[in-house]
Design an enzyme around this catalytic site. Structure first.
Site, PDB file in Angstrom:
ATOM      1  N   SER A   1       0.830  -1.204   0.000  1.00  0.00           N
ATOM      2  CA  SER A   1       0.000   0.000   0.000  1.00  0.00           C
ATOM      3  C   SER A   1       0.864   1.254   0.000  1.00  0.00           C
ATOM      4  O   SER A   1       2.065   1.200   0.256  1.00  0.00           O
ATOM      5  CB  SER A   1      -0.895   0.005   1.232  1.00  0.00           C
ATOM      6  OG  SER A   1      -0.096   0.273   2.375  1.00  0.00           O
ATOM      7  N   LYS A   2       0.199   2.358  -0.255  1.00  0.00           N
ATOM      8  CA  LYS A   2       0.891   3.640  -0.245  1.00  0.00           C
ATOM      9  C   LYS A   2       1.499   3.898   1.133  1.00  0.00           C
ATOM     10  O   LYS A   2       2.554   4.490   1.255  1.00  0.00           O
ATOM     11  CB  LYS A   2      -0.094   4.732  -0.627  1.00  0.00           C
ATOM     12  CG  LYS A   2       0.491   6.125  -0.509  1.00  0.00           C
ATOM     13  CD  LYS A   2      -0.288   7.130  -1.300  1.00  0.00           C
ATOM     14  CE  LYS A   2      -0.240   8.523  -0.681  1.00  0.00           C
ATOM     15  NZ  LYS A   2       0.998   8.873  -0.002  1.00  0.00           N
ATOM     16  N   ARG A   3       0.789   3.411   2.169  1.00  0.00           N
ATOM     17  CA  ARG A   3       1.298   3.615   3.531  1.00  0.00           C
ATOM     18  C   ARG A   3       2.659   2.941   3.734  1.00  0.00           C
ATOM     19  O   ARG A   3       3.543   3.500   4.370  1.00  0.00           O
ATOM     20  CB  ARG A   3       0.283   3.101   4.558  1.00  0.00           C
ATOM     21  CG  ARG A   3       0.264   3.984   5.761  1.00  0.00           C
ATOM     22  CD  ARG A   3      -0.956   3.874   6.669  1.00  0.00           C
ATOM     23  NE  ARG A   3      -2.146   3.338   6.059  1.00  0.00           N
ATOM     24  CZ  ARG A   3      -2.698   2.167   6.410  1.00  0.00           C
ATOM     25  NH1 ARG A   3      -2.130   1.400   7.321  1.00  0.00           N
ATOM     26  NH2 ARG A   3      -3.817   1.780   5.845  1.00  0.00           N
TER      27      ARG A   3
ATOM     28  N   ASP B   1       5.213   5.177   2.211  1.00  0.00           N
ATOM     29  CA  ASP B   1       5.494   6.357   3.025  1.00  0.00           C
ATOM     30  C   ASP B   1       6.377   5.983   4.220  1.00  0.00           C
ATOM     31  O   ASP B   1       7.301   6.711   4.574  1.00  0.00           O
ATOM     32  CB  ASP B   1       4.187   6.980   3.540  1.00  0.00           C
ATOM     33  CG  ASP B   1       3.363   7.579   2.394  1.00  0.00           C
ATOM     34  OD1 ASP B   1       3.956   7.771   1.308  1.00  0.00           O
ATOM     35  OD2 ASP B   1       2.166   7.822   2.574  1.00  0.00           O
TER      36      ASP B   1
END
Ligand code: GLU
Length: 509
Positions: A272-274, A277
Site C-alpha cells: 500500500s501507499k502507507r 510512506d
C-alpha cells in the site's frame, strides 16, 4: 489462428499504482510477443469514484514506461473517440459508449438471464437489517428474489408501468441457484465454483442509464475482440459471473489470467501507499497531485530510469526460469510467458528496485548521463565544459545509484570545500601527517608522483594520502587523489591544501 488482442482497462479512480503498471506491462508483453494488439480502455462508468486527472495520469505513466497502446490512445496521448482504421472500436472511454449497453441488458432480460428490479434503496436497506436481526447476511439472489419487488414477482402490467414511469430501476443478473461453474485460468489452472452463494449483480441502471463494471466489461471485451483478459486477482471472484455472462450472450469466451497481488516488503498483505510512506519508496510511477492538492512522489521524480522500473516490475511475479535479471523491453517481449507467472503474491523489495537502477545507470553511456546531470549543474551555477562532465561521470558512475547521487560524490571537483569532516580531522589532521602532506603537494603534480614521493620518504601511505584527500575534498574518503588533482589541476590542489592548513591549524590553535 485469431489475432491476439488484450486490453488494459483501468478505472480512473486515482493514480495508477505500481501493481497496475505491472498488469499493463504483462498485457503489453503478451500482446507484443504474439504480434497482437494492446488496447487501452478507460472504465469510467462509476461516476462516484471518478477522479479528475486520473485518466491523463494513467496515459502519461504508461508512456513514461515505454508502454504504448496500439489502440485507444492517439499519438498525442488523448483517448480516441471517433472510429478510424487504427482505432476501429472507438470510443475507448466507456462513458462515451453509454448508448451501446442498454440493448445488451435488455437482451438478457428477454432471454431469461436477467430481470428488472424495482426495489428502492430504503427497501433493500430494510431487507438487509431484517436479515441481520436474524443473524443472517442479506444476499439478493435465488433465496430472496421471490420476495422482492422485481419483474419476476410483479404482474406484467405493473412491470410495464414501473419501467415507463419510474427511473430508479435496475437490470439484475439472474444467478442460477445451483450451478457449478467450471473455469480455467492461464496462471491458476482449473477452478470450480458453485453459484449457490453468489448474488444477482446489477448490470445496468436506469437512473444514470449506465452499465455497471460487469456488463460494460464483458460487452466491450466482446465488441473489441479481446482474446485474453489479464488482470488483477481482485477480479477472480467475478469470474463465475463473467463466465455465465458469456454463456448467456452465446459469445466465445476469452482466456483469463489473474495476476497475484504485490505484497508489502515486510509483514503480510497487499503493498500500500502507507508502506511506501513508512519505508520511503514510491508506489506510484510518477508524481501524483490529487484534486485536493496532496502530492505523492513517484519513481520518475525519484530518479529511476523507466527501463529499470519496468525490468523490476516484470520480475515481480514472473520467473524467467534462468539466472538472467537484466532485460530490456524487447528482451522481455521475447522471453515473457504467462505460464511462468507465479501464483503466489510477489513481495516487493525496495532495495532490489534500487539495485536495478544502479545496474541501468552503469549500462548508460557517460554522454547520456552527463546530459541528464547537466540541468542540476546549471542550477548550481557550475560552469564546466561538457567533455569534462562526461569524464567525471565516467569516473563516478559505478559509485552511484541515481543521477542525483552524482553531486554528493563529486561536488569537490567543482568547488573547494568550505568545511572539513570532524571525525576525519580528528583522525588525520596530525602534524606528522600534514607537514609531509603539504610538502608533497608542493613538489608533486600528479597522483603517481605523490605516491612515489611518500614511498621514497618511507612514510605511511594511507595516512598521508587521506590527509591530502581531507585537504582537497573536506573528507578522508572519496575519489582517488590522482583523479581529483587531474580534474581540479595542480594549482587549485595546492591552493586547497594551503587553505585547509590555515583553517584547520587556526581551529586547532
Ligand atoms: N476496470 C477494472 C479495474 O480497474 C478492470 C478489470 C478488468 O481488467 O477486467 O481494475
Amino acid at each position: 489462428m485469431k489475432r491476439t488482442r488484450v486490453r488494459f482497462a483501468p478505472s480512473p479512480t486515482g493514480p495508477l499504482h505500481m501493481g497496475g503498471v505491472r498488469t499493463a506491462l504483462y498485457n503489453y508483453l503478451f500482446a507484443k510477443q504474439k504480434g497482437g494488439d494492446f488496447i487501452l480502455r478507460i472504465e469510467d462508468t462509476d461516476s462516484h469514484r471518478f477522479v479528475p486527472g486520473a485518466e491523463k495520469y494513467i496515459i502519461e505513466a504508461l508512456r513514461w514506461c515505454g508502454i504504448y497502446p496500439d489502440e485507444g490512445v492517439d499519438k498525442d496521448g488523448n483517448m480516441v473517440s471517433v472510429p478510424s482504421e487504427r482505432h476501429p472500436h472507438a470510443p475507448y472511454r466507456q462513458s462515451e459508449r453509454k448508448p451501446i449497453y442498454r440493448k445488451y441488458a435488455e437482451d438478457l432480460v428477454s432471454a431469461g438471464w436477467a430481470y428488472y428490479a424495482f426495489d428502492s434503496s430504503e427497501e433493500l436497506e430494510k431487507a438487509r437489517a431484517e436479515a441481520e436481526a436474524r443473524g443472517e447476511t442479506f444476499i439478493y439472489n435465488w433465496s430472496t428474489r421471490e420476495n422482492l419487488r422485481n419483474s419476476l414477482t410483479l404482474p406484467a402490467d405493473e412491470v410495464e408501468r414501473l419501467l415507463r414511469d419510474t427511473t430508479d430501476w435496475t437490470v439484475r443478473f439472474k444467478m442460477p441457484k445451483d450451478r457449478t461453474v467450471r473455469m480455467d485460468d492461464l496462471i491458476r489452472g482449473h477452478i470450480e465454483v458453485n453459484t449457490v452463494t453468489l448474488d444477482d449483480k446489477v448490470l445496468w441502471k436506469r437512473a444514470d442509464e449506465l452499465p455497471t463494471y460487469h456488463l460494460a466489461n464483458i460487452v466491450d471485451d466482446h465488441l473489441m475482440e479481446v482474446t485474453e483478459v489479464i488482470r488483477g486477482e481482485e477480479w477472480l471472484p467475478s469470474l463465475p459471473l463473467h463466465y455465465l455472462l458469456y454463456e448467456a450472450f452465446g459469445w466465445e469466451r476469452p482466456g483469463f489470467a489473474h495476476l497475484s497481488l504485490l505484497l508489502k516488503p515486510v509483514g503480510n498483505g497487499k503493498l500500500s501507499k502507507r508502506d511506501g510512506d513508512k519505508l520511503g519508496f514510491p508506489v506510484f510511477p510518477m508524481l501524483w497531485t490529487s484534486p485536493e492538492g496532496e502530492t505523492s512522489h513517484g519513481y520518475r521524480e525519484d530518479g529511476y530510469f523507466p527501463e529499470a522500473f519496468i525490468n523490476m516490475l516484470a520480475l515481480l511475479g514472473w520467473n524467467p526460469g534462468t539466472e538472467q535479471e537484466i532485460f530490456s523491453l524487447p528482451e522481455l517481449v521475447e522471453s515473457f510467458s504467462i505460464e511462468k507467472v507465479i501464483k503466489s503474491g510477489a513481495k516487493f523489495n525496495p532495495e532490489k528496485a534500487k539495485w536495478f537502477n544502479k545496474e541501468y545507470l552503469r549500462l548508460e553511456s557517460p554522454e547520456e548521463l552527463a546530459r541528464m546531470w547537466m540541468p542540476e549543474l546549471e542550477e548550481k551555477g557550475v560552469k564546466a565544459d561538457e567533455k569534462k562532465i562526461v569524464e567525471i561521470v565516467d569516473l563516478i558512475k559505478e559509485r552511484a545509484t541515481f543521477v542525483s547521487d552524482f553531486w554528493n560524490i563529486a561536488w569537490y571537483l567543482f568547488k573547494a570545500p568550505a568545511e572539513y569532516a570532524g571525525k576525519d580531522v580528528a583522525k588525520f589532521w596530525k602534524e606528522e601527517n600534514y607537514v609531509p602532506a603539504l610538502q608533497a603537494c608542493k613538489e608533486c603534480r600528479t597522483g603517481e608522483e605523490l605516491e612515489e614521493w611518500i614511498r621514497r620518504k618511507e612514510l605511511p601511505m594511507g595516512k598521508i594520502m587521506n590527509c591530502i584527500r581531507l585537504m582537497l575534498s573536506g573528507s578522508g574518503s572519496g575519489l582517488g587523489i590522482g583523479d581529483i588533482i587531474r580534474f581540479i589541476g595542480h594549482d587549485e590542489a595546492l591552493a586547497r591544501c594551503e587553505a585547509a592548513a590555515k583553517a584547520l591549524n587556526s581551529q586547532a590553535g
